[in-house]
Design a protein around this motif. Structure first.
Motif, PDB file in Angstrom:
ATOM      1  N   ALA A   1      47.492 -65.183 -67.662  1.00 25.19           N
ATOM      2  CA  ALA A   1      47.027 -66.347 -66.905  1.00 25.19           C
ATOM      3  C   ALA A   1      46.969 -66.026 -65.415  1.00 25.19           C
ATOM      4  O   ALA A   1      46.802 -66.910 -64.593  1.00 25.19           O
ATOM      5  N   GLY A   2      47.138 -64.750 -65.062  1.00 21.52           N
ATOM      6  CA  GLY A   2      47.082 -64.344 -63.668  1.00 21.52           C
ATOM      7  C   GLY A   2      48.363 -64.584 -62.904  1.00 21.52           C
ATOM      8  O   GLY A   2      48.373 -64.562 -61.675  1.00 21.52           O
ATOM      9  N   GLU A   3      49.469 -64.801 -63.608  1.00 24.21           N
ATOM     10  CA  GLU A   3      50.727 -65.140 -62.961  1.00 24.21           C
ATOM     11  C   GLU A   3      51.579 -63.903 -62.668  1.00 24.21           C
ATOM     12  O   GLU A   3      51.541 -62.923 -63.391  1.00 24.21           O
ATOM     13  N   VAL A   4      52.355 -64.019 -61.589  1.00 25.93           N
ATOM     14  CA  VAL A   4      53.286 -62.984 -61.163  1.00 25.93           C
ATOM     15  C   VAL A   4      54.597 -63.679 -60.841  1.00 25.93           C
ATOM     16  O   VAL A   4      54.602 -64.790 -60.301  1.00 25.93           O
ATOM     17  N   GLU A   5      55.713 -63.049 -61.172  1.00 21.31           N
ATOM     18  CA  GLU A   5      57.019 -63.646 -60.878  1.00 21.31           C
ATOM     19  C   GLU A   5      57.612 -63.039 -59.614  1.00 21.31           C
ATOM     20  O   GLU A   5      57.529 -61.836 -59.389  1.00 21.31           O
ATOM     21  N   LEU A   6      58.224 -63.898 -58.786  1.00 23.27           N
ATOM     22  CA  LEU A   6      58.961 -63.468 -57.607  1.00 23.27           C
ATOM     23  C   LEU A   6      60.244 -64.287 -57.568  1.00 23.27           C
ATOM     24  O   LEU A   6      60.207 -65.506 -57.763  1.00 23.27           O
TER      25      LEU A   6
ATOM     26  N   LEU B   1      53.867 -67.036 -59.065  1.00 25.28           N
ATOM     27  CA  LEU B   1      52.719 -66.958 -58.162  1.00 25.28           C
ATOM     28  C   LEU B   1      51.478 -66.977 -59.024  1.00 25.28           C
ATOM     29  O   LEU B   1      51.406 -66.273 -60.042  1.00 25.28           O
ATOM     30  N   ARG B   2      50.511 -67.781 -58.615  1.00 20.72           N
ATOM     31  CA  ARG B   2      49.234 -67.819 -59.327  1.00 20.72           C
ATOM     32  C   ARG B   2      48.154 -68.187 -58.330  1.00 20.72           C
ATOM     33  O   ARG B   2      48.211 -69.257 -57.717  1.00 20.72           O
TER      34      ARG B   2
ATOM     35  N   ASP C   1      49.713 -60.820 -43.848  1.00 23.07           N
ATOM     36  CA  ASP C   1      48.825 -60.878 -45.017  1.00 23.07           C
ATOM     37  C   ASP C   1      49.640 -61.095 -46.285  1.00 23.07           C
ATOM     38  O   ASP C   1      49.286 -61.934 -47.126  1.00 23.07           O
ATOM     39  N   VAL C   2      50.726 -60.345 -46.417  1.00 24.75           N
ATOM     40  CA  VAL C   2      51.596 -60.478 -47.589  1.00 24.75           C
ATOM     41  C   VAL C   2      52.143 -61.896 -47.654  1.00 24.75           C
ATOM     42  O   VAL C   2      52.115 -62.535 -48.712  1.00 24.75           O
ATOM     43  N   LEU C   3      52.611 -62.414 -46.523  1.00 26.48           N
ATOM     44  CA  LEU C   3      53.154 -63.773 -46.490  1.00 26.48           C
ATOM     45  C   LEU C   3      52.101 -64.792 -46.901  1.00 26.48           C
ATOM     46  O   LEU C   3      52.369 -65.695 -47.695  1.00 26.48           O
ATOM     47  N   ALA C   4      50.882 -64.645 -46.404  1.00 32.22           N
ATOM     48  CA  ALA C   4      49.811 -65.585 -46.741  1.00 32.22           C
ATOM     49  C   ALA C   4      49.511 -65.578 -48.243  1.00 32.22           C
ATOM     50  O   ALA C   4      49.328 -66.636 -48.857  1.00 32.22           O
ATOM     51  N   ILE C   5      49.481 -64.386 -48.831  1.00 30.65           N
ATOM     52  CA  ILE C   5      49.218 -64.284 -50.271  1.00 30.65           C
ATOM     53  C   ILE C   5      50.369 -64.881 -51.069  1.00 30.65           C
ATOM     54  O   ILE C   5      50.147 -65.624 -52.031  1.00 30.65           O
ATOM     55  N   ILE C   6      51.603 -64.576 -50.658  1.00 29.67           N
ATOM     56  CA  ILE C   6      52.774 -65.099 -51.363  1.00 29.67           C
ATOM     57  C   ILE C   6      52.791 -66.623 -51.304  1.00 29.67           C
ATOM     58  O   ILE C   6      52.999 -67.298 -52.323  1.00 29.67           O
ATOM     59  N   VAL C   7      52.561 -67.192 -50.132  1.00 32.19           N
ATOM     60  CA  VAL C   7      52.576 -68.656 -49.992  1.00 32.19           C
ATOM     61  C   VAL C   7      51.475 -69.281 -50.848  1.00 32.19           C
ATOM     62  O   VAL C   7      51.723 -70.246 -51.587  1.00 32.19           O
ATOM     63  N   ALA C   8      50.261 -68.732 -50.771  1.00 33.29           N
ATOM     64  CA  ALA C   8      49.162 -69.285 -51.575  1.00 33.29           C
ATOM     65  C   ALA C   8      49.467 -69.171 -53.062  1.00 33.29           C
ATOM     66  O   ALA C   8      49.244 -70.115 -53.831  1.00 33.29           O
ATOM     67  N   GLY C   9      50.010 -68.013 -53.476  1.00 34.36           N
ATOM     68  CA  GLY C   9      50.344 -67.828 -54.889  1.00 34.36           C
ATOM     69  C   GLY C   9      51.439 -68.766 -55.361  1.00 34.36           C
ATOM     70  O   GLY C   9      51.367 -69.325 -56.459  1.00 34.36           O
TER      71      GLY C   9
ATOM     72  N   GLY D   1      51.225 -71.776 -58.049  1.00 32.68           N
ATOM     73  CA  GLY D   1      52.169 -71.840 -59.163  1.00 32.68           C
ATOM     74  C   GLY D   1      52.980 -73.132 -59.193  1.00 32.68           C
ATOM     75  O   GLY D   1      53.861 -73.283 -60.035  1.00 32.68           O
ATOM     76  N   GLY D   2      52.695 -74.043 -58.261  1.00 29.02           N
ATOM     77  CA  GLY D   2      53.359 -75.346 -58.276  1.00 29.02           C
ATOM     78  C   GLY D   2      54.412 -75.575 -57.204  1.00 29.02           C
ATOM     79  O   GLY D   2      54.967 -76.655 -57.096  1.00 29.02           O
TER      80      GLY D   2
END
Length: 103
Positions: free
Chosen positions: A6-11, A20-21, A55-63, A67-68
């Protein structure tokens, strides 16, 4: 547990797993915060090794938001992230790859 199909990643944040999705809405939020750049520009920087911590922070926050998660970037300033910056960079790269991968 994150579902890679489903395109999900766990952090793990503060000992709690988060998903993260990069949904369409999350990608739109990410693009809006890129200050005139596109998500493709971001992917190009990532692939060339020129990605910055912002960039990493922006992707993590969006993901996380896709993911809710209901937080903001500032909420991550005091969070313990399992694996630190290397884990964040891997999660960001994987989230982007999964967002654009064929099902």
């Amino acid at each position: 547990m994150a579902n890679p199909y489903a395109g999900e990643v766990e952090l793990v944040l503060n000992g709690q797993p988060h998903t993260l999705r990069l949904t369409l809405g999350a990608l739109a939020e990410l693009a809006a915060g890129l200050q005139g750049e596109t998500v493709l520009d971001l992917v190009t920087r990532l692939e060339s090794g020129q990605i910055a911590s912002r960039d990493v922070l922006a992707i993590i926050v969006a993901g996380l938001r896709g993911g809710g998660w209901q937080g903001q970037a500032a909420d991550l300033m005091t969070v313990e992230i399992a694996g630190g910056m290397p884990a964040c960079a891997r999660a960001a790269a994987l989230a982007l790859a999964r967002a654009f991968a064929a099902p």
